[in-house]
Write a protein that holds these residues in place. Sequence first.
Motif, mmCIF file in Angstrom:
data_model
loop_
_atom_site.group_PDB
_atom_site.id
_atom_site.type_symbol
_atom_site.label_atom_id
_atom_site.label_comp_id
_atom_site.label_asym_id
_atom_site.label_seq_id
_atom_site.Cartn_x
_atom_site.Cartn_y
_atom_site.Cartn_z
ATOM 1 N N GLN A 158 -3.255 9.797 3.256
ATOM 2 C CA GLN A 158 -4.087 8.854 2.452
ATOM 3 C C GLN A 158 -4.258 7.817 2.726
ATOM 4 O OE1 GLN A 158 -1.700 9.252 -1.278
ATOM 5 N NE2 GLN A 158 -2.771 7.391 -2.065
ATOM 6 N N LEU A 159 -3.406 7.239 3.574
ATOM 7 C CA LEU A 159 -3.596 5.534 3.623
ATOM 8 C C LEU A 159 -4.083 5.064 4.956
ATOM 9 C CD1 LEU A 159 -0.032 4.355 2.258
ATOM 10 C CD2 LEU A 159 -2.270 3.966 0.945
ATOM 11 N N ALA A 160 -4.516 6.244 5.803
ATOM 12 C CA ALA A 160 -5.028 6.081 7.180
ATOM 13 C C ALA A 160 -4.160 5.365 8.050
ATOM 14 C CB ALA A 160 -6.336 5.473 7.449
ATOM 15 N N LEU A 161 -2.816 5.712 8.013
ATOM 16 C CA LEU A 161 -1.590 5.199 8.825
ATOM 17 C C LEU A 161 -1.130 6.270 9.679
ATOM 18 C CD1 LEU A 161 0.138 2.686 6.252
ATOM 19 C CD2 LEU A 161 -1.430 2.154 7.969
ATOM 20 N N GLY A 162 -0.176 6.089 10.365
ATOM 21 C CA GLY A 162 0.844 7.181 11.200
ATOM 22 C C GLY A 162 2.040 7.555 10.201
ATOM 23 N N GLN A 163 2.302 8.644 10.653
ATOM 24 C CA GLN A 163 3.595 9.130 9.942
ATOM 25 C C GLN A 163 4.643 8.300 10.088
ATOM 26 O OE1 GLN A 163 5.421 13.367 9.064
ATOM 27 N NE2 GLN A 163 5.715 12.704 11.016
ATOM 28 N N GLU A 164 5.060 7.961 11.371
ATOM 29 C CA GLU A 164 5.930 7.083 11.886
ATOM 30 C C GLU A 164 5.923 5.862 11.322
ATOM 31 O OE1 GLU A 164 8.745 8.353 13.234
ATOM 32 O OE2 GLU A 164 7.634 10.240 13.210
ATOM 33 N N GLU A 165 4.792 5.336 11.283
ATOM 34 C CA GLU A 165 4.558 3.904 10.636
ATOM 35 C C GLU A 165 4.844 3.788 9.195
ATOM 36 O OE1 GLU A 165 0.805 0.676 10.522
ATOM 37 O OE2 GLU A 165 0.373 2.960 11.053
ATOM 38 N N VAL A 166 4.673 4.864 8.482
ATOM 39 C CA VAL A 166 5.182 4.784 7.109
ATOM 40 C C VAL A 166 6.607 4.852 6.923
ATOM 41 C CG1 VAL A 166 5.135 6.276 4.786
ATOM 42 C CG2 VAL A 166 2.953 5.895 6.058
ATOM 43 N N ARG A 204 0.692 -1.103 0.036
ATOM 44 C CA ARG A 204 0.134 -0.037 0.149
ATOM 45 C C ARG A 204 0.918 1.402 0.061
ATOM 46 N NH1 ARG A 204 -3.287 0.198 4.791
ATOM 47 N NH2 ARG A 204 -4.368 1.826 3.904
ATOM 48 N N ILE A 205 1.988 1.200 0.895
ATOM 49 C CA ILE A 205 2.924 2.527 0.709
ATOM 50 C C ILE A 205 3.575 2.470 -0.557
ATOM 51 C CG2 ILE A 205 5.014 3.272 1.979
ATOM 52 C CD1 ILE A 205 3.836 1.938 4.463
ATOM 53 N N LEU A 206 4.098 1.442 -1.195
ATOM 54 C CA LEU A 206 4.610 1.446 -2.363
ATOM 55 C C LEU A 206 3.809 2.035 -3.360
ATOM 56 C CD1 LEU A 206 7.188 -1.248 -2.220
ATOM 57 C CD2 LEU A 206 7.710 0.834 -1.811
ATOM 58 N N ALA A 207 2.811 1.722 -3.394
ATOM 59 C CA ALA A 207 1.554 2.049 -4.229
ATOM 60 C C ALA A 207 1.284 3.533 -4.330
ATOM 61 C CB ALA A 207 0.330 1.309 -4.161
ATOM 62 N N ALA A 208 1.176 4.001 -2.995
ATOM 63 C CA ALA A 208 1.022 5.261 -2.753
ATOM 64 C C ALA A 208 2.218 6.414 -3.123
ATOM 65 C CB ALA A 208 0.953 5.680 -1.313
ATOM 66 N N ILE A 209 3.358 5.775 -3.429
ATOM 67 C CA ILE A 209 4.485 6.698 -3.891
ATOM 68 C C ILE A 209 5.328 6.359 -5.138
ATOM 69 C CG2 ILE A 209 5.082 7.411 -1.383
ATOM 70 C CD1 ILE A 209 7.341 5.320 -1.638
ATOM 71 N N GLU A 210 4.203 5.452 -5.774
ATOM 72 C CA GLU A 210 4.925 4.737 -7.057
ATOM 73 C C GLU A 210 5.054 5.898 -8.193
ATOM 74 O OE1 GLU A 210 0.669 3.374 -9.183
ATOM 75 O OE2 GLU A 210 1.897 1.851 -8.073
ATOM 76 N N ASN A 211 4.407 7.037 -7.969
ATOM 77 C CA ASN A 211 4.392 8.140 -8.876
ATOM 78 C C ASN A 211 5.401 9.499 -8.111
ATOM 79 O OD1 ASN A 211 3.184 7.322 -11.099
ATOM 80 N ND2 ASN A 211 1.082 7.854 -10.199
ATOM 81 N N GLY A 212 5.983 8.960 -7.129
ATOM 82 C CA GLY A 212 6.954 9.713 -6.208
ATOM 83 C C GLY A 212 6.153 10.416 -4.955
ATOM 84 N N LEU A 213 7.262 10.715 -4.077
ATOM 85 C CA LEU A 213 6.886 11.242 -2.758
ATOM 86 C C LEU A 213 6.184 12.733 -3.307
ATOM 87 C CD1 LEU A 213 9.732 11.354 -0.426
ATOM 88 C CD2 LEU A 213 7.621 10.067 -0.319
ATOM 89 N N PRO A 214 5.024 13.200 -2.372
ATOM 90 C CA PRO A 214 4.503 14.456 -2.784
ATOM 91 C C PRO A 214 5.652 15.371 -2.438
ATOM 92 C CG PRO A 214 2.936 13.311 -1.268
ATOM 93 C CD PRO A 214 4.264 12.344 -1.537
ATOM 94 N N LEU A 215 5.923 16.326 -3.070
ATOM 95 C CA LEU A 215 6.913 17.573 -3.046
ATOM 96 C C LEU A 215 6.329 18.465 -2.122
ATOM 97 C CD1 LEU A 215 8.462 17.462 -6.356
ATOM 98 C CD2 LEU A 215 9.094 16.192 -4.551
ATOM 99 N N VAL A 216 6.069 18.255 -0.823
ATOM 100 C CA VAL A 216 5.637 19.152 0.171
ATOM 101 C C VAL A 216 6.545 19.005 1.455
ATOM 102 C CG1 VAL A 216 3.091 18.747 -0.691
ATOM 103 C CG2 VAL A 216 4.049 17.530 1.175
ATOM 104 N N GLU A 217 6.166 19.917 2.384
ATOM 105 C CA GLU A 217 6.864 20.020 3.795
ATOM 106 C C GLU A 217 6.991 18.674 4.507
ATOM 107 O OE1 GLU A 217 6.894 22.678 7.671
ATOM 108 O OE2 GLU A 217 6.118 23.661 6.039
ATOM 109 N N HIS A 218 5.832 18.083 4.435
ATOM 110 C CA HIS A 218 5.815 16.722 5.143
ATOM 111 C C HIS A 218 5.220 15.518 4.277
ATOM 112 C CE1 HIS A 218 5.573 19.750 8.617
ATOM 113 N NE2 HIS A 218 6.194 18.721 9.285
#
Length: 327
Positions: free
Chosen positions: A194-202, A172-186
């Motif tokens: 997007q995945l209903a997970l915690g940031q530290e979990e990702v 799920r994580i790899l699918a969410a970033i398959e087009n790249g990380l969002p180019l944002v501060e966090h």
Amino acid sequence: MTPSSVELALIDRWQHDFPLVAKPFAIVGRSAALDEQATIGVFRRMRACDLISRVGAVVRPNTVGASTLAALQVPPDRLDQVAEVVSREPLVTHNYEREHDLNLWFVIAGGDAGAIAETIDRIEAQTGLPVVDLPMVQAYHLGLGFSLREPRAQKRQPPAAGDYRPDPRDQRILAAIENGLPLVEHPYLAVADQLALGQEEVIARLEHLVAAGVVTRFGCVVRHDKLGFRSNAMAVWNIPGEIIDDVAAIFARHASVTLCYQRPSRPLVWPYNLFCMVHARFREEAYAVIDELNLLADTGLMQQAVLFSKRCFKQRGAVFSRHKETN
């Protein structure tokens, strides 16, 4: 667009080890004396101008999901039409015309082997042409970045694929970033939300994928041709099975070899089993590297070929999401 010295420095440094922290661009910017917002702006500009395709994960083949390299022998007058059919397939990540009787080469990468087989079946049905399927047998060197200056004297090596236990969150994580990380501060928080997970979990799962050798590098994925490296050579050899590991070890150590792997030969249509990728500014440079490989490994008299790319029809990262719409 001619990249600036700052852009070249950021690309060269951050093709690997991109920070897995809450605010990565704050760290990345320090290497170029930029603040966080200016750094994000530079990365957005580089992506918009196609200097980089994304910032994200390069995944070892057939660890999370499945992949294969495939080829078609297409009549020249049908090449554009067939290339369009192939590129429309959501799981096709790379699609190139190369100089060979097998003139259309493409990578299929997706969630599982069944999805790969279905893609091949559709391509054959729509084109009326047999697909030459060349799945990975052994990866000897998976490129950990692409030096924009002189080749690095000491090549980076990814961790060996270790004791990785698949986790449903990983795909799920790899699918969410398959087009790249969002180019944002966090960026990792954006993925987590997007995945209903915690940031530290990702972040922890990505750290685990890197440590296990499943993600061979995490960082900028460059567009070689946009940076002047337009001679993309796929060099192939027919190497006897009893010496292929030794020959591959020699090839993989060469600083100008970005990929080295074994794939099956196919009688009558494809006699080669060892592949190396060499990116150079000019053909002469690529041929010089291949000549040196032959000298080092004593393979000059073995059956071999060099397939330069002519046109790129599609290039993107592996697809881990299901039912992905074609871009």
